[in-house]
Motif scaffolding. Structure first.
Motif, PDB file in Angstrom:
ATOM      1  N   THR A   1       7.724   2.068  16.646  1.00 51.99           N
ATOM      2  CA  THR A   1       6.863   0.934  16.972  1.00 51.99           C
ATOM      3  C   THR A   1       6.904  -0.056  15.816  1.00 51.99           C
ATOM      4  OG1 THR A   1       4.598   0.202  17.424  1.00 51.99           O
ATOM      5  CG2 THR A   1       4.834   2.183  16.094  1.00 51.99           C
ATOM      6  N   LEU A   2       6.909  -1.327  16.148  1.00 55.26           N
ATOM      7  CA  LEU A   2       6.878  -2.355  15.105  1.00 55.26           C
ATOM      8  C   LEU A   2       5.533  -2.369  14.399  1.00 55.26           C
ATOM      9  CD1 LEU A   2       8.650  -5.283  16.996  1.00 55.26           C
ATOM     10  CD2 LEU A   2       9.636  -3.792  15.247  1.00 55.26           C
ATOM     11  N   GLU A   3       4.474  -1.962  15.090  1.00 51.69           N
ATOM     12  CA  GLU A   3       3.138  -1.883  14.488  1.00 51.69           C
ATOM     13  C   GLU A   3       2.967  -0.465  13.942  1.00 51.69           C
ATOM     14  OE1 GLU A   3       1.467  -4.449  14.061  1.00 51.69           O
ATOM     15  OE2 GLU A   3       1.372  -5.780  15.796  1.00 51.69           O
ATOM     16  N   ASN A   4       3.552  -0.226  12.779  1.00 58.17           N
ATOM     17  CA  ASN A   4       3.658   1.145  12.267  1.00 58.17           C
ATOM     18  C   ASN A   4       2.880   1.386  10.976  1.00 58.17           C
ATOM     19  OD1 ASN A   4       5.336  -0.456  10.677  1.00 58.17           O
ATOM     20  ND2 ASN A   4       6.887   1.137  10.404  1.00 58.17           N
ATOM     21  N   VAL A   5       1.786   0.635  10.775  1.00 56.48           N
ATOM     22  CA  VAL A   5       0.998   0.762   9.547  1.00 56.48           C
ATOM     23  C   VAL A   5      -0.309   1.500   9.854  1.00 56.48           C
ATOM     24  CG1 VAL A   5      -0.249  -0.475   7.735  1.00 56.48           C
ATOM     25  CG2 VAL A   5       1.979  -1.298   8.524  1.00 56.48           C
ATOM     26  N   LEU A   6      -0.598   2.492   9.021  1.00 56.02           N
ATOM     27  CA  LEU A   6      -1.798   3.309   9.156  1.00 56.02           C
ATOM     28  C   LEU A   6      -2.753   3.013   8.009  1.00 56.02           C
ATOM     29  CD1 LEU A   6      -3.138   5.773  10.713  1.00 56.02           C
ATOM     30  CD2 LEU A   6      -2.082   7.223   8.961  1.00 56.02           C
ATOM     31  N   LEU A   7      -4.010   2.757   8.325  1.00 53.46           N
ATOM     32  CA  LEU A   7      -5.073   2.569   7.328  1.00 53.46           C
ATOM     33  C   LEU A   7      -5.848   3.867   7.195  1.00 53.46           C
ATOM     34  CD1 LEU A   7      -6.971   0.866   5.489  1.00 53.46           C
ATOM     35  CD2 LEU A   7      -8.200   0.214   7.580  1.00 53.46           C
ATOM     36  N   THR A   8      -5.881   4.433   5.986  1.00 54.35           N
ATOM     37  CA  THR A   8      -6.643   5.661   5.746  1.00 54.35           C
ATOM     38  C   THR A   8      -7.646   5.428   4.618  1.00 54.35           C
ATOM     39  OG1 THR A   8      -4.954   6.477   4.194  1.00 54.35           O
ATOM     40  CG2 THR A   8      -4.773   7.179   6.506  1.00 54.35           C
ATOM     41  N   ALA A   9      -8.739   6.163   4.650  1.00 50.40           N
ATOM     42  CA  ALA A   9      -9.771   6.026   3.616  1.00 50.40           C
ATOM     43  C   ALA A   9     -10.566   7.308   3.515  1.00 50.40           C
ATOM     44  CB  ALA A   9     -10.713   4.861   3.936  1.00 50.40           C
ATOM     45  N   VAL A  10     -10.897   7.680   2.282  1.00 46.93           N
ATOM     46  CA  VAL A  10     -11.767   8.822   2.000  1.00 46.93           C
ATOM     47  C   VAL A  10     -12.737   8.395   0.887  1.00 46.93           C
ATOM     48  CG1 VAL A  10     -10.132  10.615   2.704  1.00 46.93           C
ATOM     49  CG2 VAL A  10     -10.073   9.734   0.353  1.00 46.93           C
ATOM     50  N   PRO A  11     -13.878   9.052   0.765  1.00 49.63           N
ATOM     51  CA  PRO A  11     -14.840   8.687  -0.279  1.00 49.63           C
ATOM     52  C   PRO A  11     -14.238   8.760  -1.666  1.00 49.63           C
ATOM     53  CG  PRO A  11     -15.864  10.134   1.328  1.00 49.63           C
ATOM     54  CD  PRO A  11     -14.405  10.109   1.660  1.00 49.63           C
ATOM     55  N   SER A  12     -14.656   7.860  -2.544  1.00 50.30           N
ATOM     56  CA  SER A  12     -14.072   7.760  -3.879  1.00 50.30           C
ATOM     57  C   SER A  12     -14.328   8.997  -4.727  1.00 50.30           C
ATOM     58  CB  SER A  12     -14.645   6.532  -4.605  1.00 50.30           C
ATOM     59  OG  SER A  12     -14.352   5.355  -3.893  1.00 50.30           O
TER      60      SER A  12
END
Length: 436
Positions: free
Chosen positions: A424-435
């Motif tokens: 897929t051209l839209e192949n970016v994943l945003l991930t986040a966890v507490p600092s």
């Protein structure tokens, strides 16, 4: 009776019936709630009480525009890129290059997988389209696993759930590994604004897992009032596979700005790694029975696949302060959203400069999302490869505002190419966890 005769007979009967109704004072009129269907005039009052198009009572978790962001600010007059002069486009390009200079928003390549999908990935009955979706779901689960987010003792909130396939695989991964028969400590909440056919969450109603689907726009969803989340106050993990445009910002606000999810100043709770046994304190937390006034548990993290930046809206955007600090405003944001479409639309052969080499798109993408407006295609301004690069910079700048927002909320976040661009051209994943 031949087909034409059947049709004529039907129309004759229909006209006769309508004439009889009119003579009897019962003509049919368009429904005031939905003119797509009609109703007998003398039965209108009764019909309005049971019409499927009537305004239904809103559920308790519906709070209008709770996640919309501030309505204050300038009212934008939308201007397509094709209406802008070359001078205006060059000025926007200069602003963009200045804003991304020094921007720590690198996207690393990290294509992961999860063994629970391996059998389906190897199934020859799955076509190319199904195979691409499975690859994305497998990598998403792999990233959840790597972050320590894929485990029991929590509630997964799938935004833009559609048929619920991502939640399905999350459940299958935990069931396979933990041999779950009853899962009182596992909840899956699916959020989708549209009515969806062929939902897969219906297959899990007898497994003991708490599946619940909410048909509501994320814009109006108050998680603190969802009864499922108030029952056990399990920690929350936000997930989503392709949250189009502003839906990503709405989901971030829904998770991190909903009153009651975490008290002001209260640090995020410690993440429970799936590789570690649950501590006595964690077990006690799960076994506790909070009172009816308790809200949902804290947010453990999130993993959201991004797409369709051209559908973002300034009002909903969580990175407004980031833009303002960089000397940019709502009008610049609107233009950059439109320019972000160049990152993908320029890859189609019809949009390349010069005749295409061969008659097919070698990327082979059939995206499931709405394309950008044709009025944002600009010919003669930069080469196709240059426009593609500008589009990618616009996406990274918009995502940079989201990373900045997550940082202010006490989360470490990053962007990752979680699948190959041929998937897929839209192949970016945003991930986040507490600092902490």
């Amino acid at each position: 009776m031949r087909h034409n005769e059947v049709i004529r007979s039907w129309f004759t009967c229909r006209r006769t019936a309508l004439k009889a109704q009119e003579e009897g004072g019962s003509r049919r009129i368009p429904c005031p709630l939905d003119p797509k269907h009609t109703v007998s005039e003398n039965k209108l009052e009764k019909h309005l009480k049971k019409c499927n198009s009537r305004e239904k009572e809103k559920p308790v978790y519906y709070v209008e525009n709770i996640n919309s962001g501030s309505a204050d600010g300038e009212t934008l007059h939308q201007v397509s890129l094709s209406e802008r002069s070359r001078t205006e486009l060059q000025s926007l390009l200069d602003k963009l290059k200045t804003a991304v200079t020094g921007l720590r928003c690198d996207v690393e390549d990290s294509v992961l997988s999860h063994p629970v999908l391996q059998e389906e990935l190897n199934n020859p009955k799955n076509g190319d389209s199904a195979h691409k979706h499975l690859k994305q779901q497998s990598s998403l689960l792999g990233h959840l696993e790597a972050l320590g987010l894929l485990g029991r003792g929590r509630c997964f909130v799938e935004f833009g759930a559609g048929r619920g396939k991502l939640s399905h695989w999350i459940h299958e991964a935990l069931k396979t590994r933990d041999h779950l028969q009853t899962c009182d400590d596992l909840q899956l909440l699916l959020v989708e604004r549209c009515s969806t056919r062929f939902k897969v969450d219906g297959k899990h109603q007898d497994t003991g897992v708490q599946f619940e689907r909410l048909q509501v726009d994320i814009q109006h969803l108050d998680l603190s009032k969802v009864q499922l989340l108030r029952q056990r106050r399990l920690p929350l993990v936000g997930v989503g596979k392709h949250l189009c445009g502003a839906a990503t910002d709405l989901a971030l606000r829904c998770l991190l700005e909903t009153p009651g999810l975490r008290e002001e100043g209260e640090p995020p709770s410690k993440r429970l790694k799936t590789s570690e046994p649950e501590s006595a304190d964690a077990a006690a937390l799960l076994e506790s029975s909070p009172g009816p006034d308790s809200g949902p548990g804290p947010v453990l993290g999130l993993a959201v696949a991004l797409c369709c930046h051209h559908r973002c809206e300034w009002r909903h955007y969580v990175g407004q302060q980031f833009f303002l600090q960089n000397g940019l405003g709502a009008a610049d944001f609107s233009a950059f959203c439109r320019m972000s479409s160049w990152a993908t639309c320029g890859l189609r052969p019809t949009n390349r400069d010069g005749p295409p080499q061969g008659g097919t798109n070698q990327r082979g993408d059939v995206e499931e999302h709405d394309p950008a407006e044709g009025t944002d295609a600009v010919s003669g301004f930069l080469l196709a490869d240059e426009r593609e690069q500008v589009g990618r910079l616009c996406k990274r700048l918009i995502d940079g505002g989201r990373l900045d927002f997550l940082k202010t909320k006490g989360f470490n976040s990053k962007l990752t190419h979680y699948v190959n661009s041929q998937v897929t051209l839209e192949n970016v994943l945003l991930t986040a966890v507490p600092s902490n």
